[in-house]
Design a protein around this motif. Structure first.
Motif, PDB file in Angstrom:
ATOM      1  N   VAL A  11      -1.725  14.038   9.817  1.00  0.00           N
ATOM      2  CA  VAL A  11      -0.787  13.176  10.532  1.00  0.00           C
ATOM      3  C   VAL A  11       0.516  13.038   9.750  1.00  0.00           C
ATOM      4  O   VAL A  11       1.610  13.097  10.317  1.00  0.00           O
ATOM      5  N   LEU A  12       0.400  12.848   8.444  1.00  0.00           N
ATOM      6  CA  LEU A  12       1.607  12.714   7.624  1.00  0.00           C
ATOM      7  C   LEU A  12       2.433  13.994   7.656  1.00  0.00           C
ATOM      8  O   LEU A  12       3.673  13.932   7.672  1.00  0.00           O
ATOM      9  N   GLU A  13       1.780  15.138   7.696  1.00  0.00           N
ATOM     10  CA  GLU A  13       2.519  16.394   7.803  1.00  0.00           C
ATOM     11  C   GLU A  13       3.211  16.487   9.160  1.00  0.00           C
ATOM     12  O   GLU A  13       4.369  16.914   9.253  1.00  0.00           O
ATOM     13  N   LEU A  14       2.528  16.061  10.220  1.00  0.00           N
ATOM     14  CA  LEU A  14       3.092  16.117  11.560  1.00  0.00           C
ATOM     15  C   LEU A  14       4.357  15.273  11.681  1.00  0.00           C
ATOM     16  O   LEU A  14       5.349  15.686  12.293  1.00  0.00           O
ATOM     17  N   VAL A  15       4.355  14.082  11.065  1.00  0.00           N
ATOM     18  CA  VAL A  15       5.507  13.189  11.185  1.00  0.00           C
ATOM     19  C   VAL A  15       6.525  13.387  10.058  1.00  0.00           C
ATOM     20  O   VAL A  15       7.520  12.671   9.979  1.00  0.00           O
ATOM     21  N   GLY A  16       6.267  14.363   9.185  1.00  0.00           N
ATOM     22  CA  GLY A  16       7.230  14.685   8.143  1.00  0.00           C
ATOM     23  C   GLY A  16       7.212  13.748   6.956  1.00  0.00           C
ATOM     24  O   GLY A  16       8.238  13.561   6.284  1.00  0.00           O
ATOM     25  N   LEU A  17       6.052  13.168   6.649  1.00  0.00           N
ATOM     26  CA  LEU A  17       5.951  12.249   5.515  1.00  0.00           C
ATOM     27  C   LEU A  17       4.980  12.737   4.444  1.00  0.00           C
ATOM     28  O   LEU A  17       4.554  11.961   3.593  1.00  0.00           O
ATOM     29  N   GLY A  46      18.881   1.498  15.194  1.00  0.00           N
ATOM     30  CA  GLY A  46      19.348   1.396  13.811  1.00  0.00           C
ATOM     31  C   GLY A  46      19.339   2.706  13.042  1.00  0.00           C
ATOM     32  O   GLY A  46      19.700   2.725  11.864  1.00  0.00           O
ATOM     33  N   PHE A  47      18.972   3.811  13.684  1.00  0.00           N
ATOM     34  CA  PHE A  47      18.960   5.102  13.003  1.00  0.00           C
ATOM     35  C   PHE A  47      20.373   5.667  12.912  1.00  0.00           C
ATOM     36  O   PHE A  47      21.203   5.457  13.791  1.00  0.00           O
ATOM     37  N   GLY A  55      14.569   3.368   6.585  1.00  0.00           N
ATOM     38  CA  GLY A  55      14.284   2.952   7.950  1.00  0.00           C
ATOM     39  C   GLY A  55      13.710   4.069   8.793  1.00  0.00           C
ATOM     40  O   GLY A  55      12.739   3.874   9.543  1.00  0.00           O
ATOM     41  N   GLY A  56      14.274   5.267   8.681  1.00  0.00           N
ATOM     42  CA  GLY A  56      13.771   6.395   9.439  1.00  0.00           C
ATOM     43  C   GLY A  56      12.367   6.789   9.023  1.00  0.00           C
ATOM     44  O   GLY A  56      11.514   7.128   9.856  1.00  0.00           O
ATOM     45  N   GLN A  57      12.092   6.753   7.715  1.00  0.00           N
ATOM     46  CA  GLN A  57      10.750   7.082   7.225  1.00  0.00           C
ATOM     47  C   GLN A  57       9.738   6.035   7.680  1.00  0.00           C
ATOM     48  O   GLN A  57       8.604   6.368   8.022  1.00  0.00           O
ATOM     49  N   ARG A  58      10.168   4.772   7.684  1.00  0.00           N
ATOM     50  CA  ARG A  58       9.271   3.701   8.137  1.00  0.00           C
ATOM     51  C   ARG A  58       8.922   3.875   9.602  1.00  0.00           C
ATOM     52  O   ARG A  58       7.785   3.634  10.003  1.00  0.00           O
ATOM     53  N   ARG A  59       9.883   4.322  10.403  1.00  0.00           N
ATOM     54  CA  ARG A  59       9.625   4.552  11.818  1.00  0.00           C
ATOM     55  C   ARG A  59       8.660   5.713  12.001  1.00  0.00           C
ATOM     56  O   ARG A  59       7.817   5.694  12.890  1.00  0.00           O
ATOM     57  N   LEU A 108       0.838  -1.192   0.000  1.00  0.00           N
ATOM     58  CA  LEU A 108       0.000   0.000   0.000  1.00  0.00           C
ATOM     59  C   LEU A 108       0.875   1.244   0.000  1.00  0.00           C
ATOM     60  O   LEU A 108       2.054   1.208   0.339  1.00  0.00           O
ATOM     61  N   THR A 109       0.277   2.372  -0.367  1.00  0.00           N
ATOM     62  CA  THR A 109       1.002   3.629  -0.232  1.00  0.00           C
ATOM     63  C   THR A 109       0.948   4.074   1.220  1.00  0.00           C
ATOM     64  O   THR A 109       0.183   3.544   2.032  1.00  0.00           O
ATOM     65  N   VAL A 110       1.755   5.068   1.535  1.00  0.00           N
ATOM     66  CA  VAL A 110       1.789   5.593   2.902  1.00  0.00           C
ATOM     67  C   VAL A 110       0.411   6.130   3.295  1.00  0.00           C
ATOM     68  O   VAL A 110      -0.100   5.831   4.382  1.00  0.00           O
TER      69      VAL A 110
END
Length: 284
Positions: A120-126, A166-167, A139-143, A98-100
């Motif tokens: 929410v995506l704006e809040l978490v920077g995605l 792992g970051f 990895g960072g984006q997935r977190r 799926l997409t984000v």
């Protein structure tokens, strides 16, 4: 919601125990987390951190003790109670095809009242990754997506289990900014971490767990009192390095200066959170 439930601690634990066969993972643990604070749990592997979180989340049964999370015993938490809690696991599975944005919308349908997925995506920077397939994220984006899924339902309390494992350094600090932003919104955050700098940077208070017990709780600054309180004065004189442990480093430097000692490469260091942590788990 009653006035008592608003003013009571977000988490209260008294005498919590949990064993796996003959192994006591949690051994009479006491803990209290106030509403609106960031509380970090530190401890070595096997100390009981993850087991404690799983009990607080209602995912694991305890052997004994009293536990209250947002005024409810997690063992009897209902759908309404669960909607007030966000969980970001150390390892999370996902709908990788799926997409984000599709993923966040799918999770939003599980709640009654939610944040707007795009917000929410704006809040978490995605926000710029909204149409990206989840499996293509770093990895960072997935977190960050994990956090988005954990806060979509407007939780009052968020559990973060080893959130930055792992970051790389830059990704970790960006993630810290996100956690601070959530705290500014009034969300209570309980996180486990192995990184002492992470606890120092984020936590209002830190609890150190060793052998299934909380052995110390205080602010990151005040926890240093559990280490050797003396300062270390170190300098080089010719080929010889001098090291002095003292409660009054200024006096040591003054006396040597008056005596004509050449204090080359002079350093004065104080005990750190790491020193306190190592002493606490070593004593336990």
């Amino acid at each position: 919601m009653t006035a008592d439930s608003i003013t009571s601690p977000a988490i209260e634990i008294r005498g919590l125990t949990k064993s796996y066969g003959k192994q006591r993972a949690v051994d009479g643990l006491d803990l209290q987390v106030e509403r609106g604070e960031i509380f970090a749990l530190l401890g070595p592997n096997g100390a009981g951190k993850s087991t404690t979180l799983e009990i607080l989340e209602g995912h694991r049964k305890r052997d004994s003790g009293e536990v209250s999370v947002l005024g409810v015993d997690p063992a009897r938490g209902d759908r309404v109670w669960r909607s007030k809690i966000g969980i970001v696991l150390q390892d999370a599975s996902d709908a990788a095809l799926l997409t984000v944005l599709e993923t966040v919308r799918m999770f939003a349908r599980s709640y009654g009242r939610t944040r707007k997925p795009e917000d929410v995506l704006e809040l978490v920077g995605l926000e710029d990754k909204a149409n990206s397939i989840v499996r293509t994220l770093s990895g960072g984006q997935r977190r960050r997506l994990d956090v988005a899924l954990g806060i979509i339902g407007l939780p009052e309390l968020v559990f973060l289990d080893e959130p930055t494992t792992g970051f790389d350094p830059e990704a970790r600090r960006q993630f810290w900014d996100l956690i601070k932003q959530l705290a500014r919104e009034g969300i209570t955050i309980l996180l486990t971490t192995h990184y002492l700098d992470e606890a120092s940077a984020l936590a209002d208070r830190v609890g150190v767990i060793a052998a299934g017990k909380v052995v110390a709780i205080d602010t990151p600054t005040q926890l240093v009192k559990f280490a050797d309180a003396s300062a270390t004065v170190r300098w080089q004189e010719g080929d010889q390095v001098h090291t002095v442990h003292t409660d009054n480093p200024t006096q040591v430097i003054l006396e040597n200066s008056v005596a004509g000692t050449e204090l080359d490469q002079l350093t004065v260091t104080r005990p750190t959170l790491e020193d306190a942590y190592l002493r606490l788990i070593g004593a336990a």
